[in-house]
Design a protein around this motif. Structure first.
Motif, PDB file in Angstrom:
ATOM      1  N   HIS A   1       0.862  -1.172   0.000  1.00 13.43           N
ATOM      2  CA  HIS A   1       0.000   0.000   0.000  1.00 13.43           C
ATOM      3  C   HIS A   1       0.907   1.233   0.000  1.00 13.43           C
ATOM      4  CE1 HIS A   1      -3.205   2.745   1.091  1.00 13.43           C
ATOM      5  NE2 HIS A   1      -4.031   1.799   0.689  1.00 13.43           N
ATOM      6  N   PRO A   2       0.822   2.089  -0.994  1.00 14.78           N
ATOM      7  CA  PRO A   2       1.821   3.142  -1.196  1.00 14.78           C
ATOM      8  C   PRO A   2       1.877   4.228  -0.130  1.00 14.78           C
ATOM      9  CG  PRO A   2      -0.008   3.419  -2.724  1.00 14.78           C
ATOM     10  CD  PRO A   2      -0.219   2.118  -2.015  1.00 14.78           C
ATOM     11  N   SER A   3       0.810   4.450   0.629  1.00 15.84           N
ATOM     12  CA  SER A   3       0.830   5.571   1.566  1.00 15.84           C
ATOM     13  C   SER A   3       1.281   5.207   2.976  1.00 15.84           C
ATOM     14  CB  SER A   3      -0.550   6.238   1.618  1.00 15.84           C
ATOM     15  OG  SER A   3      -1.501   5.341   2.147  1.00 15.84           O
ATOM     16  N   VAL A   4       1.600   3.943   3.223  1.00 17.98           N
ATOM     17  CA  VAL A   4       2.029   3.523   4.556  1.00 17.98           C
ATOM     18  C   VAL A   4       3.283   2.663   4.415  1.00 17.98           C
ATOM     19  CG1 VAL A   4       1.390   2.277   6.654  1.00 17.98           C
ATOM     20  CG2 VAL A   4      -0.349   3.566   5.399  1.00 17.98           C
ATOM     21  N   ASN A   5       4.424   3.219   4.832  1.00 23.85           N
ATOM     22  CA  ASN A   5       5.691   2.481   4.748  1.00 23.85           C
ATOM     23  C   ASN A   5       6.395   2.442   6.100  1.00 23.85           C
ATOM     24  OD1 ASN A   5       6.489   5.096   4.966  1.00 23.85           O
ATOM     25  ND2 ASN A   5       7.771   5.115   3.145  1.00 23.85           N
ATOM     26  N   TYR A   6       5.628   2.252   7.145  1.00 23.59           N
ATOM     27  CA  TYR A   6       6.133   2.162   8.515  1.00 23.59           C
ATOM     28  C   TYR A   6       5.405   1.009   9.206  1.00 23.59           C
ATOM     29  CZ  TYR A   6       2.042   5.232   8.627  1.00 23.59           C
ATOM     30  OH  TYR A   6       0.807   5.781   8.419  1.00 23.59           O
ATOM     31  N   ALA A   7       5.860   0.614  10.373  1.00 19.35           N
ATOM     32  CA  ALA A   7       5.294  -0.544  11.062  1.00 19.35           C
ATOM     33  C   ALA A   7       3.817  -0.337  11.394  1.00 19.35           C
ATOM     34  CB  ALA A   7       6.069  -0.830  12.341  1.00 19.35           C
ATOM     35  N   VAL A   8       3.012  -1.320  11.020  1.00 15.99           N
ATOM     36  CA  VAL A   8       1.582  -1.334  11.340  1.00 15.99           C
ATOM     37  C   VAL A   8       1.317  -2.638  12.085  1.00 15.99           C
ATOM     38  CG1 VAL A   8      -0.768  -1.302  10.439  1.00 15.99           C
ATOM     39  CG2 VAL A   8       1.020   0.034   9.295  1.00 15.99           C
ATOM     40  N   TYR A   9       0.690  -2.517  13.241  1.00 15.78           N
ATOM     41  CA  TYR A   9       0.440  -3.688  14.084  1.00 15.78           C
ATOM     42  C   TYR A   9      -0.918  -4.312  13.841  1.00 15.78           C
ATOM     43  CZ  TYR A   9       4.218  -1.107  16.202  1.00 15.78           C
ATOM     44  OH  TYR A   9       5.373  -0.393  16.382  1.00 15.78           O
ATOM     45  N   SER A  10      -1.900  -3.489  13.442  1.00 18.58           N
ATOM     46  CA  SER A  10      -3.242  -4.010  13.232  1.00 18.58           C
ATOM     47  C   SER A  10      -4.072  -2.981  12.467  1.00 18.58           C
ATOM     48  CB  SER A  10      -3.895  -4.300  14.597  1.00 18.58           C
ATOM     49  OG  SER A  10      -5.101  -5.002  14.451  1.00 18.58           O
ATOM     50  N   LEU A  11      -5.121  -3.456  11.788  1.00 19.67           N
ATOM     51  CA  LEU A  11      -6.041  -2.608  11.042  1.00 19.67           C
ATOM     52  C   LEU A  11      -7.459  -3.065  11.333  1.00 19.67           C
ATOM     53  CD1 LEU A  11      -5.909  -1.334   7.456  1.00 19.67           C
ATOM     54  CD2 LEU A  11      -7.798  -2.831   8.045  1.00 19.67           C
ATOM     55  N   ALA A  12      -8.373  -2.109  11.441  1.00 25.51           N
ATOM     56  CA  ALA A  12      -9.800  -2.411  11.577  1.00 25.51           C
ATOM     57  C   ALA A  12     -10.578  -1.425  10.726  1.00 25.51           C
ATOM     58  CB  ALA A  12     -10.246  -2.313  13.040  1.00 25.51           C
TER      59      ALA A  12
ATOM     60  N   GLY B   1       1.419   5.687  16.271  1.00 23.19           N
ATOM     61  CA  GLY B   1       0.194   5.774  17.044  1.00 23.19           C
ATOM     62  C   GLY B   1      -1.005   5.378  16.208  1.00 23.19           C
ATOM     63  N   MET B   2      -2.169   5.787  16.677  1.00 23.65           N
ATOM     64  CA  MET B   2      -3.409   5.467  15.987  1.00 23.65           C
ATOM     65  C   MET B   2      -3.596   6.456  14.843  1.00 23.65           C
ATOM     66  SD  MET B   2      -4.162   2.920  17.811  1.00 23.65           S
ATOM     67  CE  MET B   2      -5.713   2.500  17.049  1.00 23.65           C
ATOM     68  N   ARG B   3      -3.969   5.932  13.667  1.00 26.18           N
ATOM     69  CA  ARG B   3      -4.208   6.771  12.489  1.00 26.18           C
ATOM     70  C   ARG B   3      -5.483   6.281  11.822  1.00 26.18           C
ATOM     71  NH1 ARG B   3       0.826   8.243   9.104  1.00 26.18           N
ATOM     72  NH2 ARG B   3       0.088  10.327   9.536  1.00 26.18           N
ATOM     73  N   TYR B   4      -6.165   7.161  11.089  1.00 26.98           N
ATOM     74  CA  TYR B   4      -7.407   6.777  10.427  1.00 26.98           C
ATOM     75  C   TYR B   4      -7.468   7.378   9.036  1.00 26.98           C
ATOM     76  CZ  TYR B   4      -9.129  11.422  11.723  1.00 26.98           C
ATOM     77  OH  TYR B   4      -9.296  12.778  11.854  1.00 26.98           O
ATOM     78  N   SER B   5      -8.230   6.705   8.170  1.00 28.73           N
ATOM     79  CA  SER B   5      -8.398   7.140   6.787  1.00 28.73           C
ATOM     80  C   SER B   5      -9.864   7.060   6.422  1.00 28.73           C
ATOM     81  CB  SER B   5      -7.591   6.248   5.838  1.00 28.73           C
ATOM     82  OG  SER B   5      -7.870   6.585   4.486  1.00 28.73           O
ATOM     83  N   THR B   6     -10.368   8.126   5.836  1.00 28.25           N
ATOM     84  CA  THR B   6     -11.762   8.152   5.380  1.00 28.25           C
ATOM     85  C   THR B   6     -11.851   8.027   3.861  1.00 28.25           C
ATOM     86  OG1 THR B   6     -11.729  10.567   5.321  1.00 28.25           O
ATOM     87  CG2 THR B   6     -12.548   9.532   7.350  1.00 28.25           C
TER      88      THR B   6
ATOM     89  N   ALA C   1       4.134   6.645  20.077  1.00 26.82           N
ATOM     90  CA  ALA C   1       5.025   5.677  19.438  1.00 26.82           C
ATOM     91  C   ALA C   1       4.928   4.289  20.075  1.00 26.82           C
ATOM     92  CB  ALA C   1       6.465   6.186  19.505  1.00 26.82           C
ATOM     93  N   PRO C   2       3.774   3.641  19.975  1.00 26.92           N
ATOM     94  CA  PRO C   2       3.691   2.283  20.524  1.00 26.92           C
ATOM     95  C   PRO C   2       4.562   1.314  19.728  1.00 26.92           C
ATOM     96  CG  PRO C   2       1.696   2.807  19.303  1.00 26.92           C
ATOM     97  CD  PRO C   2       2.528   4.055  19.346  1.00 26.92           C
ATOM     98  N   THR C   3       4.898   0.203  20.353  1.00 25.30           N
ATOM     99  CA  THR C   3       5.725  -0.806  19.683  1.00 25.30           C
ATOM    100  C   THR C   3       4.968  -2.106  19.450  1.00 25.30           C
ATOM    101  OG1 THR C   3       6.597  -1.535  21.817  1.00 25.30           O
ATOM    102  CG2 THR C   3       7.868   0.137  20.614  1.00 25.30           C
ATOM    103  N   ASP C   4       3.664  -2.095  19.729  1.00 26.63           N
ATOM    104  CA  ASP C   4       2.839  -3.278  19.520  1.00 26.63           C
ATOM    105  C   ASP C   4       1.382  -2.850  19.696  1.00 26.63           C
ATOM    106  OD1 ASP C   4       2.104  -5.886  19.059  1.00 26.63           O
ATOM    107  OD2 ASP C   4       2.701  -6.629  21.026  1.00 26.63           O
ATOM    108  N   GLY C   5       0.465  -3.642  19.190  1.00 27.05           N
ATOM    109  CA  GLY C   5      -0.935  -3.318  19.400  1.00 27.05           C
ATOM    110  C   GLY C   5      -1.858  -4.185  18.582  1.00 27.05           C
ATOM    111  N   GLU C   6      -3.132  -4.153  18.954  1.00 21.59           N
ATOM    112  CA  GLU C   6      -4.164  -4.857  18.200  1.00 21.59           C
ATOM    113  C   GLU C   6      -5.426  -4.005  18.216  1.00 21.59           C
ATOM    114  OE1 GLU C   6      -6.542  -9.055  17.741  1.00 21.59           O
ATOM    115  OE2 GLU C   6      -4.951  -8.931  19.234  1.00 21.59           O
ATOM    116  N   LEU C   7      -6.192  -4.101  17.147  1.00 26.87           N
ATOM    117  CA  LEU C   7      -7.431  -3.336  16.967  1.00 26.87           C
ATOM    118  C   LEU C   7      -8.596  -4.268  16.683  1.00 26.87           C
ATOM    119  CD1 LEU C   7      -6.494  -0.484  14.504  1.00 26.87           C
ATOM    120  CD2 LEU C   7      -7.986  -0.201  16.455  1.00 26.87           C
ATOM    121  N   VAL C   8      -9.788  -3.846  17.092  1.00 29.93           N
ATOM    122  CA  VAL C   8     -10.988  -4.580  16.725  1.00 29.93           C
ATOM    123  C   VAL C   8     -12.164  -3.599  16.680  1.00 29.93           C
ATOM    124  CG1 VAL C   8     -11.630  -5.255  19.084  1.00 29.93           C
ATOM    125  CG2 VAL C   8     -12.328  -6.683  17.171  1.00 29.93           C
ATOM    126  N   ALA C   9     -13.053  -3.793  15.717  1.00 30.57           N
ATOM    127  CA  ALA C   9     -14.319  -3.066  15.663  1.00 30.57           C
ATOM    128  C   ALA C   9     -15.357  -3.946  16.344  1.00 30.57           C
ATOM    129  CB  ALA C   9     -14.718  -2.790  14.214  1.00 30.57           C
TER     130      ALA C   9
END
Length: 174
Positions: free
Chosen positions: A47-58, A71-76, A91-99
């Motif tokens: 995905h071209p707009s994110v080139n850094y560590a991502v721990y989870s997506l919801a 940290g937490m980021r969002y896209s509309t 600057a977290p180093t781990d995480g998980e997300l859920v809706a």
């Protein structure tokens, strides 16, 4: 009967942290960004707009939300651009997300559980009901029916969906 490998398009240095399905697209949250697949994980596209560590997506209400090294980021707009959320660590180093139940929940290392009621724009502490130790040692989520489970160091916690918010947390001995 047999597992098939599906990493075509990912580099050899990519560690996959989490996989989420949004519509007909699989999103892989990885150590170097986001990847998407529309062919059952056989081929992946960075995905071209994110080139850094991502721990989870919801995804919730047409908004994508990520827990990332920024940290937490969002896209509309389907992930074309990302905005920084507020109320989260920088600057977290781990995480998980859920809706769940019309809201978003995340567990981040050494922060505990945060909740967003506005599609990931703002986050606030949601550790009521966790023991003092477990509030800092949460690991992952599981949704089964109308119940959200959160594992922690010494217990498993749950909340039941109400359709307009959630009830109090309850602990179950692990």
């Amino acid at each position: 009967n047999t597992w098939l490998i599906g990493n075509s398009g990912m580099g050899s240095n990519v560690a996959v942290n989490h996989v989420t399905q949004v519509g007909n697209t699989l999103w892989a949250s990885t150590s170097v960004g986001l990847y998407t697949s529309t062919d059952n994980a056989e081929n992946w596209t960075a995905h071209p707009s994110v080139n850094y560590a991502v721990y989870s997506l919801a995804s919730l209400n047409s908004t994508l939300v990520i827990a990332s090294s920024f940290g937490m980021r969002y896209s509309t707009n389907g992930g074309t651009s990302w905005l920084d959320a507020t109320g989260d660590p920088s600057a977290p180093t781990d995480g998980e997300l859920v809706a769940f139940d019309g809201m978003l929940f995340t567990v981040l290392n050494a922060v505990g559980c945060l909740r967003s009621t506005d599609n990931g724009v703002t986050w606030s502490d949601y550790n009521d009901g966790f023991s003092e130790v477990d509030a800092q040692a949460q690991e992952e989520f599981l949704v089964v029916g109308n119940t959200l489970y959160c594992t922690a160091l010494s217990d498993i916690y749950s909340i039941v969906a109400t359709g307009n918010g959630v009830s109090e947390l309850s602990a179950s001995q692990a």
